[in-house]
Design a protein around this motif. Structure first.
Motif, PDB file in Angstrom:
ATOM      1  N   GLN B  55      -5.016   1.007  11.993  1.00 47.08           N
ATOM      2  CA  GLN B  55      -4.874  -0.168  11.627  1.00 47.08           C
ATOM      3  C   GLN B  55      -5.552  -1.175  12.841  1.00 47.08           C
ATOM      4  O   GLN B  55      -6.341  -1.920  12.471  1.00 47.08           O
ATOM      5  CB  GLN B  55      -3.524  -0.949  11.571  1.00 47.08           C
ATOM      6  CG  GLN B  55      -2.811  -0.200  10.465  1.00 47.08           C
ATOM      7  CD  GLN B  55      -1.432  -0.814  10.104  1.00 47.08           C
ATOM      8  OE1 GLN B  55      -0.739  -1.331  10.861  1.00 47.08           O
ATOM      9  NE2 GLN B  55      -0.731  -0.373   9.122  1.00 47.08           N
ATOM     10  N   ASP B  91      -3.257   2.266   5.386  1.00 46.69           N
ATOM     11  CA  ASP B  91      -4.592   1.540   6.028  1.00 46.69           C
ATOM     12  C   ASP B  91      -5.453   1.789   4.712  1.00 46.69           C
ATOM     13  O   ASP B  91      -5.661   2.891   4.569  1.00 46.69           O
ATOM     14  CB  ASP B  91      -4.874   2.117   7.270  1.00 46.69           C
ATOM     15  CG  ASP B  91      -6.284   1.192   7.666  1.00 46.69           C
ATOM     16  OD1 ASP B  91      -6.426   0.013   7.535  1.00 46.69           O
ATOM     17  OD2 ASP B  91      -7.214   1.814   8.341  1.00 46.69           O
ATOM     18  N   TYR B  92      -5.782   0.649   4.347  1.00 44.96           N
ATOM     19  CA  TYR B  92      -6.754   0.498   3.115  1.00 44.96           C
ATOM     20  C   TYR B  92      -8.123   1.211   3.655  1.00 44.96           C
ATOM     21  O   TYR B  92      -8.747   0.970   4.659  1.00 44.96           O
ATOM     22  CB  TYR B  92      -6.978  -0.828   2.780  1.00 44.96           C
ATOM     23  CG  TYR B  92      -7.496  -1.141   1.118  1.00 44.96           C
ATOM     24  CD1 TYR B  92      -6.587  -1.141   0.216  1.00 44.96           C
ATOM     25  CD2 TYR B  92      -8.816  -1.427   0.985  1.00 44.96           C
ATOM     26  CE1 TYR B  92      -6.832  -1.201  -1.124  1.00 44.96           C
ATOM     27  CE2 TYR B  92      -9.158  -1.598  -0.500  1.00 44.96           C
ATOM     28  CZ  TYR B  92      -8.092  -1.513  -1.541  1.00 44.96           C
ATOM     29  OH  TYR B  92      -8.531  -1.535  -2.632  1.00 44.96           O
ATOM     30  N   PRO B  94     -12.221   1.614   4.088  1.00 40.61           N
ATOM     31  CA  PRO B  94     -13.255   0.660   4.260  1.00 40.61           C
ATOM     32  C   PRO B  94     -14.003   0.206   2.837  1.00 40.61           C
ATOM     33  O   PRO B  94     -14.340   1.302   2.166  1.00 40.61           O
ATOM     34  CB  PRO B  94     -14.139   1.108   5.326  1.00 40.61           C
ATOM     35  CG  PRO B  94     -13.379   2.175   5.951  1.00 40.61           C
ATOM     36  CD  PRO B  94     -12.165   2.611   5.022  1.00 40.61           C
ATOM     37  N   LEU B  95     -14.448  -0.994   2.718  1.00 43.86           N
ATOM     38  CA  LEU B  95     -14.948  -1.106   1.373  1.00 43.86           C
ATOM     39  C   LEU B  95     -16.380  -0.564   1.453  1.00 43.86           C
ATOM     40  O   LEU B  95     -17.349  -0.745   2.029  1.00 43.86           O
ATOM     41  CB  LEU B  95     -15.101  -2.666   0.985  1.00 43.86           C
ATOM     42  CG  LEU B  95     -13.730  -3.555   1.171  1.00 43.86           C
ATOM     43  CD1 LEU B  95     -13.836  -4.982   0.903  1.00 43.86           C
ATOM     44  CD2 LEU B  95     -12.571  -2.853   0.301  1.00 43.86           C
ATOM     45  N   CYS B  96     -16.516   0.258   0.211  1.00 43.07           N
ATOM     46  CA  CYS B  96     -17.676   0.898   0.131  1.00 43.07           C
ATOM     47  C   CYS B  96     -18.088   1.911   1.492  1.00 43.07           C
ATOM     48  O   CYS B  96     -19.297   2.040   1.730  1.00 43.07           O
ATOM     49  CB  CYS B  96     -18.838   0.061  -0.158  1.00 43.07           C
ATOM     50  SG  CYS B  96     -18.859  -0.560  -1.939  1.00 43.07           S
ATOM     51  N   CYS B  98     -17.985   1.263   4.371  1.00 42.39           N
ATOM     52  CA  CYS B  98     -18.896   0.426   5.345  1.00 42.39           C
ATOM     53  C   CYS B  98     -17.781  -0.052   6.507  1.00 42.39           C
ATOM     54  O   CYS B  98     -17.036  -0.696   6.208  1.00 42.39           O
ATOM     55  CB  CYS B  98     -19.507  -0.862   4.610  1.00 42.39           C
ATOM     56  SG  CYS B  98     -20.419  -1.989   5.756  1.00 42.39           S
ATOM     57  N   SER B 101     -20.442  -4.864  10.039  1.00 40.59           N
ATOM     58  CA  SER B 101     -20.298  -6.332   9.414  1.00 40.59           C
ATOM     59  C   SER B 101     -21.310  -6.565   8.369  1.00 40.59           C
ATOM     60  O   SER B 101     -20.974  -7.399   7.547  1.00 40.59           O
ATOM     61  CB  SER B 101     -20.742  -6.996  10.669  1.00 40.59           C
ATOM     62  OG  SER B 101     -22.098  -7.133  11.084  1.00 40.59           O
ATOM     63  N   CYS B 103     -23.858  -4.341   5.101  1.00 42.34           N
ATOM     64  CA  CYS B 103     -24.172  -3.159   4.695  1.00 42.34           C
ATOM     65  C   CYS B 103     -25.041  -3.270   3.569  1.00 42.34           C
ATOM     66  O   CYS B 103     -24.996  -4.282   2.973  1.00 42.34           O
ATOM     67  CB  CYS B 103     -23.001  -2.360   4.143  1.00 42.34           C
ATOM     68  SG  CYS B 103     -21.941  -1.783   5.592  1.00 42.34           S
ATOM     69  N   CYS B 113     -19.282   2.336  -5.702  1.00 41.74           N
ATOM     70  CA  CYS B 113     -18.147   1.842  -5.155  1.00 41.74           C
ATOM     71  C   CYS B 113     -17.746   0.399  -5.763  1.00 41.74           C
ATOM     72  O   CYS B 113     -16.369   0.028  -5.612  1.00 41.74           O
ATOM     73  CB  CYS B 113     -18.363   1.936  -3.821  1.00 41.74           C
ATOM     74  SG  CYS B 113     -19.443   0.735  -3.057  1.00 41.74           S
ATOM     75  N   GLN B 117     -11.994   0.358  -7.712  1.00 37.84           N
ATOM     76  CA  GLN B 117     -11.273   0.151  -6.335  1.00 37.84           C
ATOM     77  C   GLN B 117     -11.408   1.202  -5.404  1.00 37.84           C
ATOM     78  O   GLN B 117     -11.186   2.289  -6.015  1.00 37.84           O
ATOM     79  CB  GLN B 117      -9.766  -0.059  -6.856  1.00 37.84           C
ATOM     80  CG  GLN B 117      -8.886  -0.464  -5.799  1.00 37.84           C
ATOM     81  CD  GLN B 117      -7.498  -0.573  -6.224  1.00 37.84           C
ATOM     82  OE1 GLN B 117      -6.872  -0.429  -7.108  1.00 37.84           O
ATOM     83  NE2 GLN B 117      -6.629  -1.601  -5.322  1.00 37.84           N
ATOM     84  N   ASP B 118     -11.597   0.634  -4.385  1.00 38.42           N
ATOM     85  CA  ASP B 118     -11.938   1.791  -3.111  1.00 38.42           C
ATOM     86  C   ASP B 118     -10.377   1.957  -2.559  1.00 38.42           C
ATOM     87  O   ASP B 118      -9.889   1.567  -1.579  1.00 38.42           O
ATOM     88  CB  ASP B 118     -12.656   1.198  -2.071  1.00 38.42           C
ATOM     89  CG  ASP B 118     -13.974   0.783  -2.591  1.00 38.42           C
ATOM     90  OD1 ASP B 118     -14.493   0.989  -3.409  1.00 38.42           O
ATOM     91  OD2 ASP B 118     -14.634  -0.067  -1.762  1.00 38.42           O
ATOM     92  N   ILE B 119      -9.914   2.959  -3.317  1.00 36.62           N
ATOM     93  CA  ILE B 119      -8.274   3.196  -2.911  1.00 36.62           C
ATOM     94  C   ILE B 119      -8.144   4.940  -3.279  1.00 36.62           C
ATOM     95  O   ILE B 119      -8.592   5.402  -4.275  1.00 36.62           O
ATOM     96  CB  ILE B 119      -7.315   2.473  -3.306  1.00 36.62           C
ATOM     97  CG1 ILE B 119      -6.159   2.858  -2.765  1.00 36.62           C
ATOM     98  CG2 ILE B 119      -7.078   2.528  -5.062  1.00 36.62           C
ATOM     99  CD1 ILE B 119      -4.875   1.665  -3.045  1.00 36.62           C
ATOM    100  N   ASN B 120      -7.652   5.368  -2.538  1.00 34.71           N
ATOM    101  CA  ASN B 120      -7.047   6.979  -2.939  1.00 34.71           C
ATOM    102  C   ASN B 120      -5.803   7.218  -2.168  1.00 34.71           C
ATOM    103  O   ASN B 120      -5.461   6.465  -1.250  1.00 34.71           O
ATOM    104  CB  ASN B 120      -7.987   8.033  -2.975  1.00 34.71           C
ATOM    105  CG  ASN B 120      -8.837   8.262  -1.506  1.00 34.71           C
ATOM    106  OD1 ASN B 120      -8.204   8.123  -0.336  1.00 34.71           O
ATOM    107  ND2 ASN B 120     -10.039   8.047  -1.549  1.00 34.71           N
ATOM    108  N   ILE B 123      -5.084   6.758   1.792  1.00 38.61           N
ATOM    109  CA  ILE B 123      -4.557   5.392   2.597  1.00 38.61           C
ATOM    110  C   ILE B 123      -3.381   5.617   3.454  1.00 38.61           C
ATOM    111  O   ILE B 123      -3.216   4.826   4.235  1.00 38.61           O
ATOM    112  CB  ILE B 123      -4.482   4.144   1.781  1.00 38.61           C
ATOM    113  CG1 ILE B 123      -3.354   4.418   0.799  1.00 38.61           C
ATOM    114  CG2 ILE B 123      -5.624   3.858   1.098  1.00 38.61           C
ATOM    115  CD1 ILE B 123      -2.993   2.815   0.144  1.00 38.61           C
TER     116      ILE B 123
END
Lengths: 208, 131
Positions: B55, B91-92, B94-96, B98, B101, B103, B113, B117-120, B123
């Motif tokens: 985190q 902890d979620y 990182p989006l795509c 990335c 700051s 991408c 992506c 949703q970017d989740i599995n 996390i």
């Protein structure tokens, strides 16, 4: 008198010993139970903290995906950006809390307030939306509960089809970019370019 | 007998018993089982490690934990250890994927992506501590 004295002394000692033993047993059990409840309460509080900690990313993920799916490389999707963003966020939030659950701690989320409205205050972008959510994140077990309300607000900026600039000097005319950025009023927390026409990364491989 | 009676009357002994019971109550009310406290401290070591690493994104290693606390922390369950303490943190992703700051994503390559949703299950971060 002497016999009476020893009898009274014995009675006093027996009473004292019995009361002490009973109190010890009671307080020991109570202390043990309280310790276990405290441990459980801390785990529940930790889970609520975790839920709230990553919640901004859930919102950003939903806004990013909704923006791309509405204004992205294909034709405009049905509905409006805000309706798509709201339904995407609700779906992602539900999925997110499902990942937080286990056999002992359950987490539920409820959207208390949501705001999404078009705004044109951001220069250089084709579309801008003010977005805000107020979401309750509640973790609970059989003996403990902790609720944190996550409040988020920001501006979603979307720009379609700008030329790709590599290293601020070189322009690839055949690149077709869109940009999705989310500003939380302090900085861009999300700033993504999507090349809708190329599968070559010009950032590492300059224009052909 | 009269002088003894001043100190050892029945009333005085009863008072002594009550006083003893009162003191015993104070004594035992402060007692606690050390096992939950020990569990809490070990669990805190594991959780602090996870929250700092994932985190707060602090580059902390198991060797740092050993140096700081004297405890052995691992992100895989230690085998053959008779006593192990466990903690988790979330902890979620990182989006795509990335972490910078800004991408760039390329259609047909890594922009998928943006379609879901970017989740599995990754996390959930887990750590085990052995004393």
């Amino acid at each position: 008198m002497k016999k009476g004295f020893f009898s009274a002394a014995l009675n006093a000692l027996i009473i004292a010993a019995a009361v002490t033993a009973a109190l010890f047993a009671l307080t020991y059990a109570a202390s043990y139970d309280a310790s276990l409840r405290n441990l459980e309460a801390k785990k529940v509080a930790d889970r609520a903290y975790d839920a709230n900690y990553s919640h901004p990313r859930v919102v950003q993920d939903a806004l990013l995906d909704a923006a791309y799916q509405y204004y992205g490389c294909s034709a405009l999707a049905a509905g409006t950006f805000c309706s798509n963003a709201n339904s995407t966020y609700a779906s992602y939030l539900s999925n997110y809390t499902a990942y937080l659950n286990d056999s002992t701690i359950n987490t539920n989320a409820a959207i208390l307030e949501g705001y999404c409205n078009s705004t044109d205050t951001t220069a250089g972008f084709d579309w801008s939306y003010a977005y805000a959510v107020n979401t309750s994140l509640a973790s609970n077990s059989s003996n403990a509960e902790r609720t944190i309300v996550g409040r988020l607000s920001g501006v979603v900026d979307i720009r379609n089809y700008t030329p790709l600039i590599v290293n601020d000097t070189q322009v690839c005319s055949d690149a077709v970019l869109m940009r999705i950025a989310i500003n939380d009023s302090a900085r861009y927390v999300v700033d993504y370019y999507i090349d809708c026409n190329q599968t070559v990364n010009y950032t590492s491989n300059p224009c052909p | 007998m009269l002088r003894k009676g001043i100190l050892f009357t029945y009333d005085a002994l009863t008072a002594l018993a009550l006083l003893s019971a009162g003191m015993a109550f104070l004594l035992v009310s402060t007692n606690y089982d050390p096992a939950p406290a020990r569990y809490a401290s070990m669990e805190a070591v594991a959780r602090d490690y996870l929250t700092e690493k994932y985190q707060q994104e602090i580059d902390i290693k198991d060797t740092d934990v050993m140096q700081l606390t004297g405890r052995n922390v691992s992100e895989t369950p230690p085998a053959g250890e008779p006593l192990v303490f466990y903690a988790s943190a979330f902890d979620y992703l990182p989006l795509c994927n990335c972490t910078a700051s800004s991408c760039t994503l390329l259609q047909g390559l890594n922009e998928t992506c943006l379609l879901s949703q970017d989740i599995n299950s990754s996390i959930k971060k887990e750590a085990w501590v052995t004393p």
